[in-house]
Design a protein around this motif. Structure first.
Motif, PDB file in Angstrom:
ATOM      1  N   PRO A  15       0.825  -1.222   0.000  1.00 37.88           N
ATOM      2  CA  PRO A  15       0.000   0.000   0.000  1.00 37.88           C
ATOM      3  C   PRO A  15       0.860   1.274   0.000  1.00 37.88           C
ATOM      4  N   GLY A  16       1.831   1.311  -0.880  1.00 36.95           N
ATOM      5  CA  GLY A  16       2.703   2.469  -0.989  1.00 36.95           C
ATOM      6  C   GLY A  16       3.527   2.378  -2.261  1.00 36.95           C
ATOM      7  N   VAL A  17       4.315   3.405  -2.502  1.00 40.59           N
ATOM      8  CA  VAL A  17       5.184   3.441  -3.681  1.00 40.59           C
ATOM      9  C   VAL A  17       6.519   2.823  -3.285  1.00 40.59           C
ATOM     10  N   VAL A  18       6.818   1.666  -3.835  1.00 40.63           N
ATOM     11  CA  VAL A  18       8.095   1.000  -3.590  1.00 40.63           C
ATOM     12  C   VAL A  18       9.107   1.600  -4.544  1.00 40.63           C
ATOM     13  N   TYR A  19      10.305   1.902  -4.030  1.00 37.32           N
ATOM     14  CA  TYR A  19      11.325   2.489  -4.903  1.00 37.32           C
ATOM     15  C   TYR A  19      12.714   2.016  -4.532  1.00 37.32           C
ATOM     16  N   ARG A  20      13.608   2.185  -5.479  1.00 38.77           N
ATOM     17  CA  ARG A  20      15.037   1.947  -5.272  1.00 38.77           C
ATOM     18  C   ARG A  20      15.750   3.090  -5.975  1.00 38.77           C
ATOM     19  N   VAL A  21      16.603   3.776  -5.216  1.00 39.04           N
ATOM     20  CA  VAL A  21      17.313   4.925  -5.779  1.00 39.04           C
ATOM     21  C   VAL A  21      18.794   4.838  -5.426  1.00 39.04           C
ATOM     22  N   HIS A  22      19.612   5.172  -6.400  1.00 37.92           N
ATOM     23  CA  HIS A  22      21.066   5.197  -6.242  1.00 37.92           C
ATOM     24  C   HIS A  22      21.451   6.635  -5.900  1.00 37.92           C
ATOM     25  N   ALA A  23      22.033   6.834  -4.708  1.00 43.22           N
ATOM     26  CA  ALA A  23      22.497   8.161  -4.284  1.00 43.22           C
ATOM     27  C   ALA A  23      23.954   8.290  -4.721  1.00 43.22           C
ATOM     28  N   LYS A  24      24.190   9.097  -5.730  1.00 45.85           N
ATOM     29  CA  LYS A  24      25.546   9.242  -6.277  1.00 45.85           C
ATOM     30  C   LYS A  24      26.369  10.217  -5.431  1.00 45.85           C
ATOM     31  N   PRO A  25      27.693  10.045  -5.431  1.00 47.23           N
ATOM     32  CA  PRO A  25      28.558  10.929  -4.637  1.00 47.23           C
ATOM     33  C   PRO A  25      28.438  12.413  -5.014  1.00 47.23           C
ATOM     34  N   ASP A  26      28.048  12.702  -6.245  1.00 49.46           N
ATOM     35  CA  ASP A  26      27.934  14.104  -6.677  1.00 49.46           C
ATOM     36  C   ASP A  26      26.621  14.746  -6.224  1.00 49.46           C
ATOM     37  N   GLY A  27      25.809  14.021  -5.441  1.00 49.31           N
ATOM     38  CA  GLY A  27      24.563  14.575  -4.922  1.00 49.31           C
ATOM     39  C   GLY A  27      23.353  14.307  -5.792  1.00 49.31           C
ATOM     40  N   THR A  28      23.543  13.646  -6.916  1.00 46.35           N
ATOM     41  CA  THR A  28      22.406  13.325  -7.776  1.00 46.35           C
ATOM     42  C   THR A  28      21.835  11.962  -7.387  1.00 46.35           C
TER      43      THR A  28
ATOM     44  N   SER B 129       7.536   1.746  -8.265  1.00 47.43           N
ATOM     45  CA  SER B 129       6.356   0.921  -8.546  1.00 47.43           C
ATOM     46  C   SER B 129       5.244   1.750  -9.192  1.00 47.43           C
ATOM     47  N   ASP B 130       4.334   1.036  -9.833  1.00 47.81           N
ATOM     48  CA  ASP B 130       3.199   1.672 -10.509  1.00 47.81           C
ATOM     49  C   ASP B 130       2.282   2.416  -9.533  1.00 47.81           C
ATOM     50  N   GLN B 131       2.399   2.134  -8.256  1.00 54.70           N
ATOM     51  CA  GLN B 131       1.552   2.798  -7.259  1.00 54.70           C
ATOM     52  C   GLN B 131       1.776   4.317  -7.238  1.00 54.70           C
ATOM     53  N   SER B 132       2.870   4.783  -7.831  1.00 57.50           N
ATOM     54  CA  SER B 132       3.157   6.231  -7.831  1.00 57.50           C
ATOM     55  C   SER B 132       2.044   7.013  -8.525  1.00 57.50           C
ATOM     56  N   ILE B 133       1.436   6.405  -9.519  1.00 62.80           N
ATOM     57  CA  ILE B 133       0.353   7.084 -10.246  1.00 62.80           C
ATOM     58  C   ILE B 133      -0.876   7.215  -9.344  1.00 62.80           C
ATOM     59  N   ARG B 134      -1.237   6.135  -8.677  1.00 63.06           N
ATOM     60  CA  ARG B 134      -2.432   6.139  -7.817  1.00 63.06           C
ATOM     61  C   ARG B 134      -2.217   6.986  -6.570  1.00 63.06           C
ATOM     62  N   ILE B 135      -1.071   6.845  -5.907  1.00 66.00           N
ATOM     63  CA  ILE B 135      -0.856   7.505  -4.620  1.00 66.00           C
ATOM     64  C   ILE B 135      -0.407   8.960  -4.776  1.00 66.00           C
TER      65      ILE B 135
ATOM     66  N   GLY C 122      13.097   1.811  -0.479  1.00 65.52           N
ATOM     67  CA  GLY C 122      12.119   2.387   0.424  1.00 65.52           C
ATOM     68  C   GLY C 122      10.695   2.336  -0.077  1.00 65.52           C
ATOM     69  N   ILE C 123       9.805   2.909   0.758  1.00 65.99           N
ATOM     70  CA  ILE C 123       8.377   2.961   0.449  1.00 65.99           C
ATOM     71  C   ILE C 123       7.861   4.355   0.828  1.00 65.99           C
ATOM     72  N   ILE C 124       7.022   4.900  -0.043  1.00 61.95           N
ATOM     73  CA  ILE C 124       6.342   6.166   0.222  1.00 61.95           C
ATOM     74  C   ILE C 124       4.871   5.830   0.479  1.00 61.95           C
TER      75      ILE C 124
END
Length: 189
Positions: free
Chosen positions: A80-93, A100-106, A179-181
Protein backbone atom coordinates in the motif's frame (compact mmCIF):
# COMPACT_ATOMS: atom_id res chain seq x y z
CA UNK A 1 81.16 -46.73 -69.71
CA UNK A 2 77.44 -46.62 -70.05
CA UNK A 3 75.50 -46.86 -73.21
CA UNK A 4 73.26 -43.89 -74.06
CA UNK A 5 70.25 -46.16 -73.66
CA UNK A 6 71.46 -47.09 -70.15
CA UNK A 7 71.81 -43.42 -69.24
CA UNK A 8 68.31 -42.73 -70.58
CA UNK A 9 66.88 -45.60 -68.56
CA UNK A 10 68.77 -44.47 -65.49
CA UNK A 11 67.44 -40.90 -65.97
CA UNK A 12 63.90 -42.26 -66.40
CA UNK A 13 64.30 -44.39 -63.30
CA UNK A 14 65.63 -41.44 -61.28
CA UNK A 15 62.89 -39.19 -62.59
CA UNK A 16 60.26 -41.81 -61.64
CA UNK A 17 61.79 -42.23 -58.19
CA UNK A 18 61.79 -38.45 -57.75
CA UNK A 19 58.10 -38.35 -58.69
CA UNK A 20 57.33 -41.12 -56.21
CA UNK A 21 59.19 -39.27 -53.45
CA UNK A 22 57.32 -36.05 -54.22
CA UNK A 23 53.99 -37.89 -54.19
CA UNK A 24 54.90 -39.51 -50.85
CA UNK A 25 55.76 -36.10 -49.39
CA UNK A 26 52.50 -34.66 -50.75
CA UNK A 27 50.56 -37.57 -49.26
CA UNK A 28 52.25 -37.03 -45.89
CA UNK A 29 51.50 -33.27 -46.08
CA UNK A 30 47.88 -34.07 -46.94
CA UNK A 31 47.62 -36.55 -44.07
CA UNK A 32 49.10 -33.97 -41.66
CA UNK A 33 46.71 -31.29 -42.95
CA UNK A 34 43.81 -33.72 -42.64
CA UNK A 35 44.78 -34.47 -39.02
CA UNK A 36 44.94 -30.71 -38.31
CA UNK A 37 41.54 -30.22 -39.91
CA UNK A 38 40.07 -33.11 -37.90
CA UNK A 39 41.55 -31.72 -34.66
CA UNK A 40 40.13 -28.28 -35.49
CA UNK A 41 36.77 -29.87 -36.30
CA UNK A 42 36.73 -31.72 -32.97
CA UNK A 43 37.64 -28.48 -31.17
CA UNK A 44 34.88 -26.59 -33.01
CA UNK A 45 32.42 -29.38 -32.20
CA UNK A 46 33.39 -29.28 -28.52
CA UNK A 47 33.11 -25.48 -28.52
CA UNK A 48 29.73 -25.68 -30.24
CA UNK A 49 28.50 -28.15 -27.60
CA UNK A 50 29.82 -25.88 -24.85
CA UNK A 51 28.12 -22.86 -26.45
CA UNK A 52 24.89 -24.80 -26.78
CA UNK A 53 25.06 -25.79 -23.09
CA UNK A 54 25.85 -22.17 -22.11
CA UNK A 55 22.98 -20.92 -24.24
CA UNK A 56 20.56 -23.36 -22.63
CA UNK A 57 21.78 -22.27 -19.20
CA UNK A 58 21.29 -18.59 -20.14
CA UNK A 59 17.78 -19.30 -21.41
CA UNK A 60 16.98 -21.04 -18.11
CA UNK A 61 18.45 -18.12 -16.12
CA UNK A 62 16.46 -15.65 -18.21
CA UNK A 63 13.26 -17.59 -17.50
CA UNK A 64 14.08 -17.62 -13.79
CA UNK A 65 14.86 -13.88 -13.85
CA UNK A 66 11.60 -13.17 -15.65
CA UNK A 67 9.67 -15.29 -13.12
CA UNK A 68 11.39 -13.48 -10.21
CA UNK A 69 10.65 -10.12 -11.81
CA UNK A 70 6.97 -11.04 -12.18
CA UNK A 71 6.85 -12.14 -8.54
CA UNK A 72 8.49 -8.90 -7.42
CA UNK A 73 6.12 -6.80 -9.55
CA UNK A 74 3.17 -8.67 -8.10
CA UNK A 75 4.37 -8.15 -4.53
CA UNK A 76 5.21 -4.46 -5.14
CA UNK A 77 1.75 -3.83 -6.60
CA UNK A 78 0.18 -5.22 -3.42
CA UNK A 79 2.18 -2.96 -1.10
CA UNK A 80 0.00 0.00 0.00
CA UNK A 81 2.70 2.47 -0.99
CA UNK A 82 5.18 3.44 -3.68
CA UNK A 83 8.09 1.00 -3.59
CA UNK A 84 11.32 2.49 -4.90
CA UNK A 85 15.04 1.95 -5.27
CA UNK A 86 17.31 4.93 -5.78
CA UNK A 87 21.07 5.20 -6.24
CA UNK A 88 22.50 8.16 -4.28
CA UNK A 89 25.55 9.24 -6.28
CA UNK A 90 28.56 10.93 -4.64
CA UNK A 91 27.93 14.10 -6.68
CA UNK A 92 24.56 14.57 -4.92
CA UNK A 93 22.41 13.32 -7.78
CA UNK A 94 19.91 10.49 -7.51
CA UNK A 95 19.19 7.84 -10.11
CA UNK A 96 16.04 5.79 -9.70
CA UNK A 97 16.38 2.13 -10.53
CA UNK A 98 12.82 1.18 -9.65
CA UNK A 99 9.53 2.96 -8.92
CA UNK A 100 6.36 0.92 -8.55
CA UNK A 101 3.20 1.67 -10.51
CA UNK A 102 1.55 2.80 -7.26
CA UNK A 103 3.16 6.23 -7.83
CA UNK A 104 0.35 7.08 -10.25
CA UNK A 105 -2.43 6.14 -7.82
CA UNK A 106 -0.86 7.50 -4.62
CA UNK A 107 1.12 10.54 -5.82
CA UNK A 108 -0.53 11.27 -9.16
CA UNK A 109 2.83 11.20 -10.95
CA UNK A 110 4.26 8.78 -13.49
CA UNK A 111 6.92 6.31 -12.39
CA UNK A 112 9.31 7.59 -15.07
CA UNK A 113 12.90 7.25 -13.79
CA UNK A 114 14.05 10.44 -15.55
CA UNK A 115 11.33 12.79 -14.29
CA UNK A 116 10.12 11.24 -11.04
CA UNK A 117 12.38 13.11 -8.59
CA UNK A 118 11.70 16.51 -10.18
CA UNK A 119 7.94 15.88 -10.25
CA UNK A 120 8.00 14.49 -6.72
CA UNK A 121 9.95 17.48 -5.38
CA UNK A 122 7.44 19.85 -7.01
CA UNK A 123 4.73 18.12 -5.00
CA UNK A 124 6.46 18.77 -1.65
CA UNK A 125 4.70 21.85 -0.30
CA UNK A 126 6.81 25.03 -0.36
CA UNK A 127 7.27 25.34 3.39
CA UNK A 128 8.57 21.72 3.62
CA UNK A 129 10.96 21.74 0.64
CA UNK A 130 14.05 22.89 2.57
CA UNK A 131 13.39 20.38 5.37
CA UNK A 132 12.93 17.65 2.76
CA UNK A 133 16.24 18.50 1.04
CA UNK A 134 18.15 18.65 4.33
CA UNK A 135 16.60 15.34 5.39
CA UNK A 136 17.73 13.69 2.15
CA UNK A 137 21.23 15.15 2.42
CA UNK A 138 21.54 13.97 6.02
CA UNK A 139 20.60 10.34 5.32
CA UNK A 140 22.94 10.20 2.31
CA UNK A 141 25.84 11.81 4.17
CA UNK A 142 25.42 9.58 7.22
CA UNK A 143 24.23 6.48 5.33
CA UNK A 144 21.39 6.00 7.77
CA UNK A 145 17.73 4.94 7.48
CA UNK A 146 15.37 7.64 6.26
CA UNK A 147 12.10 8.37 8.00
CA UNK A 148 10.42 11.48 6.65
CA UNK A 149 6.88 12.86 7.00
CA UNK A 150 5.36 15.89 5.33
CA UNK A 151 2.64 17.31 3.12
CA UNK A 152 2.55 16.54 -0.60
CA UNK A 153 0.32 18.15 -3.18
CA UNK A 154 -0.69 15.97 -6.10
CA UNK A 155 -0.91 17.52 -9.59
CA UNK A 156 -4.69 17.35 -9.10
CA UNK A 157 -4.38 19.77 -6.16
CA UNK A 158 -5.23 17.17 -3.50
CA UNK A 159 -2.98 17.29 -0.43
CA UNK A 160 -1.82 14.10 1.26
CA UNK A 161 0.40 13.43 4.25
CA UNK A 162 3.42 11.36 3.19
CA UNK A 163 5.48 9.00 5.23
CA UNK A 164 8.72 7.88 3.59
CA UNK A 165 10.80 5.07 5.03
CA UNK A 166 13.99 3.86 3.45
CA UNK A 167 17.07 1.86 4.33
CA UNK A 168 20.52 2.35 2.84
CA UNK A 169 22.61 -0.52 1.56
CA UNK A 170 26.00 -0.58 -0.10
CA UNK A 171 25.89 -2.51 -3.34
CA UNK A 172 29.09 -2.84 -5.39
CA UNK A 173 30.41 0.33 -3.75
CA UNK A 174 27.21 2.29 -4.51
CA UNK A 175 24.88 3.76 -1.90
CA UNK A 176 21.37 2.50 -2.62
CA UNK A 177 18.15 3.34 -0.78
CA UNK A 178 15.27 0.86 -0.92
CA UNK A 179 12.12 2.39 0.42
CA UNK A 180 8.38 2.96 0.45
CA UNK A 181 6.34 6.17 0.22
CA UNK A 182 3.02 5.88 2.04
CA UNK A 183 -0.10 8.04 1.95
CA UNK A 184 -0.54 8.44 5.72
CA UNK A 185 -3.25 11.12 5.52
CA UNK A 186 -5.83 9.12 7.48
CA UNK A 187 -3.46 8.74 10.43
CA UNK A 188 -2.58 12.45 10.32
CA UNK A 189 -6.22 13.60 10.58
Amino acid sequence: NYEPSDVRQLNLLMSGMWGILQRKRSEQDLLRKNEEIMAAYEEITATEEELRANYEELVQQERELHRNEQQFQSMASNVPGVVYRVHAKPDGTFIFEYISDQSIRILGIENNFNTFLENFFQGIIQEDQERFKLSMQDVVKNKKPWDYEGWFQKPSGERIWLKIVSNPIMEYGNLIFDGIIFDDTDRRK
